[in-house]
Design a protein around this motif. Sequence first.
Motif, PDB file in Angstrom:
ATOM      1  N   ARG A 221       0.812  -1.202   0.000  1.00 25.07           N
ATOM      2  CA  ARG A 221       0.000   0.000   0.000  1.00 25.07           C
ATOM      3  C   ARG A 221       0.855   1.266   0.000  1.00 25.07           C
ATOM      4  O   ARG A 221       0.541   2.240  -0.670  1.00 25.07           O
ATOM      5  CB  ARG A 221      -0.926   0.009   1.211  1.00 25.07           C
ATOM      6  CG  ARG A 221      -1.988  -1.082   1.205  1.00 25.07           C
ATOM      7  CD  ARG A 221      -2.948  -0.922   0.049  1.00 25.07           C
ATOM      8  NE  ARG A 221      -3.501   0.408  -0.061  1.00 25.07           N
ATOM      9  CZ  ARG A 221      -4.522   0.860   0.649  1.00 25.07           C
ATOM     10  NH1 ARG A 221      -5.107   0.081   1.525  1.00 25.07           N
ATOM     11  NH2 ARG A 221      -4.978   2.087   0.478  1.00 25.07           N
ATOM     12  N   TYR A 222       1.934   1.233   0.764  1.00 28.61           N
ATOM     13  CA  TYR A 222       2.808   2.406   0.866  1.00 28.61           C
ATOM     14  C   TYR A 222       4.254   1.949   0.791  1.00 28.61           C
ATOM     15  O   TYR A 222       4.665   1.058   1.527  1.00 28.61           O
ATOM     16  CB  TYR A 222       2.572   3.151   2.192  1.00 28.61           C
ATOM     17  CG  TYR A 222       1.146   3.614   2.364  1.00 28.61           C
ATOM     18  CD1 TYR A 222       0.222   2.856   3.073  1.00 28.61           C
ATOM     19  CD2 TYR A 222       0.707   4.815   1.789  1.00 28.61           C
ATOM     20  CE1 TYR A 222      -1.087   3.267   3.208  1.00 28.61           C
ATOM     21  CE2 TYR A 222      -0.606   5.234   1.926  1.00 28.61           C
ATOM     22  CZ  TYR A 222      -1.499   4.452   2.638  1.00 28.61           C
ATOM     23  OH  TYR A 222      -2.804   4.870   2.766  1.00 28.61           O
TER      24      TYR A 222
ATOM     25  N   ARG B 226      -5.613   8.327   0.034  1.00 31.33           N
ATOM     26  CA  ARG B 226      -5.945   6.903   0.135  1.00 31.33           C
ATOM     27  C   ARG B 226      -6.294   6.336  -1.225  1.00 31.33           C
ATOM     28  O   ARG B 226      -6.367   7.047  -2.222  1.00 31.33           O
ATOM     29  CB  ARG B 226      -7.136   6.724   1.101  1.00 31.33           C
ATOM     30  CG  ARG B 226      -6.959   7.345   2.458  1.00 31.33           C
ATOM     31  CD  ARG B 226      -5.934   6.606   3.287  1.00 31.33           C
ATOM     32  NE  ARG B 226      -6.354   5.255   3.607  1.00 31.33           N
ATOM     33  CZ  ARG B 226      -7.106   4.959   4.665  1.00 31.33           C
ATOM     34  NH1 ARG B 226      -7.516   5.897   5.489  1.00 31.33           N
ATOM     35  NH2 ARG B 226      -7.429   3.706   4.905  1.00 31.33           N
ATOM     36  N   GLY B 227      -6.523   5.020  -1.261  1.00 31.51           N
ATOM     37  CA  GLY B 227      -6.872   4.371  -2.510  1.00 31.51           C
ATOM     38  C   GLY B 227      -8.354   4.479  -2.822  1.00 31.51           C
ATOM     39  O   GLY B 227      -9.098   5.198  -2.179  1.00 31.51           O
ATOM     40  N   LEU B 228      -8.758   3.738  -3.827  1.00 32.64           N
ATOM     41  CA  LEU B 228     -10.145   3.769  -4.283  1.00 32.64           C
ATOM     42  C   LEU B 228     -10.996   2.763  -3.526  1.00 32.64           C
ATOM     43  O   LEU B 228     -10.556   1.658  -3.257  1.00 32.64           O
ATOM     44  CB  LEU B 228     -10.218   3.444  -5.769  1.00 32.64           C
ATOM     45  CG  LEU B 228      -9.590   4.451  -6.720  1.00 32.64           C
ATOM     46  CD1 LEU B 228      -9.621   3.902  -8.131  1.00 32.64           C
ATOM     47  CD2 LEU B 228     -10.316   5.780  -6.649  1.00 32.64           C
ATOM     48  N   VAL B 229     -12.205   3.157  -3.242  1.00 33.68           N
ATOM     49  CA  VAL B 229     -13.171   2.256  -2.629  1.00 33.68           C
ATOM     50  C   VAL B 229     -14.370   2.155  -3.558  1.00 33.68           C
ATOM     51  O   VAL B 229     -14.976   3.165  -3.910  1.00 33.68           O
ATOM     52  CB  VAL B 229     -13.616   2.770  -1.242  1.00 33.68           C
ATOM     53  CG1 VAL B 229     -14.723   1.880  -0.682  1.00 33.68           C
ATOM     54  CG2 VAL B 229     -12.429   2.826  -0.295  1.00 33.68           C
TER      55      VAL B 229
ATOM     56  N   TYR C 299      -2.343   1.633 -13.890  1.00 33.92           N
ATOM     57  CA  TYR C 299      -2.490   3.069 -14.084  1.00 33.92           C
ATOM     58  C   TYR C 299      -1.678   3.794 -13.025  1.00 33.92           C
ATOM     59  O   TYR C 299      -1.407   3.264 -11.967  1.00 33.92           O
ATOM     60  CB  TYR C 299      -3.945   3.504 -13.894  1.00 33.92           C
ATOM     61  CG  TYR C 299      -4.924   2.973 -14.916  1.00 33.92           C
ATOM     62  CD1 TYR C 299      -5.557   1.747 -14.712  1.00 33.92           C
ATOM     63  CD2 TYR C 299      -5.245   3.710 -16.046  1.00 33.92           C
ATOM     64  CE1 TYR C 299      -6.469   1.263 -15.639  1.00 33.92           C
ATOM     65  CE2 TYR C 299      -6.159   3.236 -16.975  1.00 33.92           C
ATOM     66  CZ  TYR C 299      -6.768   2.013 -16.755  1.00 33.92           C
ATOM     67  OH  TYR C 299      -7.676   1.535 -17.672  1.00 33.92           O
TER      68      TYR C 299
ATOM     69  N   MET D 236       0.623   7.562  -7.159  1.00 30.50           N
ATOM     70  CA  MET D 236      -0.247   6.484  -6.711  1.00 30.50           C
ATOM     71  C   MET D 236      -0.497   5.566  -7.891  1.00 30.50           C
ATOM     72  O   MET D 236      -0.889   6.015  -8.963  1.00 30.50           O
ATOM     73  CB  MET D 236      -1.573   7.025  -6.181  1.00 30.50           C
ATOM     74  CG  MET D 236      -2.145   6.185  -5.077  1.00 30.50           C
ATOM     75  SD  MET D 236      -3.398   5.048  -5.581  1.00 30.50           S
ATOM     76  CE  MET D 236      -4.798   6.101  -5.694  1.00 30.50           C
TER      77      MET D 236
ATOM     78  N   TRP E  51       0.820   3.565  -2.955  1.00 29.55           N
ATOM     79  CA  TRP E  51       1.475   4.876  -2.931  1.00 29.55           C
ATOM     80  C   TRP E  51       2.976   4.666  -2.932  1.00 29.55           C
ATOM     81  O   TRP E  51       3.530   4.083  -2.026  1.00 29.55           O
ATOM     82  CB  TRP E  51       1.065   5.637  -1.666  1.00 29.55           C
ATOM     83  CG  TRP E  51      -0.342   6.137  -1.703  1.00 29.55           C
ATOM     84  CD1 TRP E  51      -1.435   5.556  -1.147  1.00 29.55           C
ATOM     85  CD2 TRP E  51      -0.787   7.337  -2.323  1.00 29.55           C
ATOM     86  NE1 TRP E  51      -2.542   6.313  -1.401  1.00 29.55           N
ATOM     87  CE2 TRP E  51      -2.180   7.419  -2.111  1.00 29.55           C
ATOM     88  CE3 TRP E  51      -0.148   8.347  -3.042  1.00 29.55           C
ATOM     89  CZ2 TRP E  51      -2.946   8.470  -2.594  1.00 29.55           C
ATOM     90  CZ3 TRP E  51      -0.916   9.403  -3.509  1.00 29.55           C
ATOM     91  CH2 TRP E  51      -2.295   9.447  -3.292  1.00 29.55           C
TER      92      TRP E  51
ATOM     93  N   GLY F 176      -7.980  -2.019  -7.761  1.00 32.87           N
ATOM     94  CA  GLY F 176      -7.408  -2.259  -6.452  1.00 32.87           C
ATOM     95  C   GLY F 176      -7.413  -0.977  -5.643  1.00 32.87           C
ATOM     96  O   GLY F 176      -7.808   0.088  -6.134  1.00 32.87           O
ATOM     97  N   GLU F 177      -6.954  -1.057  -4.427  1.00 33.34           N
ATOM     98  CA  GLU F 177      -6.995   0.110  -3.542  1.00 33.34           C
ATOM     99  C   GLU F 177      -5.868   1.084  -3.805  1.00 33.34           C
ATOM    100  O   GLU F 177      -5.893   2.207  -3.324  1.00 33.34           O
ATOM    101  CB  GLU F 177      -6.975  -0.342  -2.084  1.00 33.34           C
ATOM    102  CG  GLU F 177      -8.290  -0.965  -1.656  1.00 33.34           C
ATOM    103  CD  GLU F 177      -8.481  -0.924  -0.163  1.00 33.34           C
ATOM    104  OE1 GLU F 177      -9.643  -0.990   0.283  1.00 33.34           O
ATOM    105  OE2 GLU F 177      -7.479  -0.847   0.575  1.00 33.34           O
ATOM    106  N   GLY F 178      -4.874   0.684  -4.535  1.00 34.72           N
ATOM    107  CA  GLY F 178      -3.794   1.599  -4.876  1.00 34.72           C
ATOM    108  C   GLY F 178      -2.533   1.361  -4.070  1.00 34.72           C
ATOM    109  O   GLY F 178      -2.581   0.886  -2.927  1.00 34.72           O
TER     110      GLY F 178
ATOM    111  N   GLN G 193      -1.996   7.600 -10.955  1.00 39.98           N
ATOM    112  CA  GLN G 193      -2.909   8.713 -10.710  1.00 39.98           C
ATOM    113  C   GLN G 193      -2.122   9.861 -10.122  1.00 39.98           C
ATOM    114  O   GLN G 193      -1.498   9.715  -9.076  1.00 39.98           O
ATOM    115  CB  GLN G 193      -4.029   8.292  -9.746  1.00 39.98           C
ATOM    116  CG  GLN G 193      -5.070   9.382  -9.531  1.00 39.98           C
ATOM    117  CD  GLN G 193      -6.073   9.002  -8.463  1.00 39.98           C
ATOM    118  OE1 GLN G 193      -5.749   8.282  -7.524  1.00 39.98           O
ATOM    119  NE2 GLN G 193      -7.304   9.482  -8.599  1.00 39.98           N
TER     120      GLN G 193
END
Lengths: 110, 110
Positions: free
Chosen positions: A9-10, B41-44, A35, A88, A106, A102-104, A37
Amino acid sequence: DVKVTQSSRYLVKRTGEKVFLECVQDMDHENMFWYRQDPGLGLRLIYFSYDVKMKEKGDIPEGYSVSREKKERFSLILESASTNQTSMYLCASSDRNTIYFGEGSWLTVV
Amino acid sequence: SQQGEEDPQALSIQEGENATMNCSYKTSINNLQWYRQNSGRGLVHLILIRSNEREKHSGRLRVTLDTSKKSSSLLITASRAADTASYFCATLDSNYQLIWGAGTKLIIKP
């Protein structure tokens, strides 16, 4: 429910390091995407894959490579991280109709 | 990827009020999704509406889809401080192109 999991995540990496971002999906989707962002730039496609071992360049592939050895896993590789790759990163998978993100992850490159 | 359009770009309301955000697109689609992204934060994933559906509910969320006008709206009822976030619509067109809105930044004032 479809799940697209980005393992990191990070992350904080140093300039010049090799960075791996991993993404796994559990819906047997053929298509997977990476991708990035950035503020004011929206989502920009780096690479996508429509089958195992197949890959296509997106809009901004420079400085990146990808690996798709198994259907469920799509990895993004930064061969030599640079500060302008701080961003991100979003992985996605899709069937014919729907894209799931996905949630991304960072990534900060220092 | 294509840029969809969301309006308003920013919305500030009092807690307890309803918030409505809109999204428009240009091509034919099979479904449309709404996502939330909290700052940093990421995407929800919030909700998916199919092209043969006109309205869908999930808790305090109500999504409508008007394929004749190529637009969708997201309504959040009885807003809470925790709803403060950016909201995006996303879909795939028939050519696998991602349509991704610029997002509406929603601020809920206590």
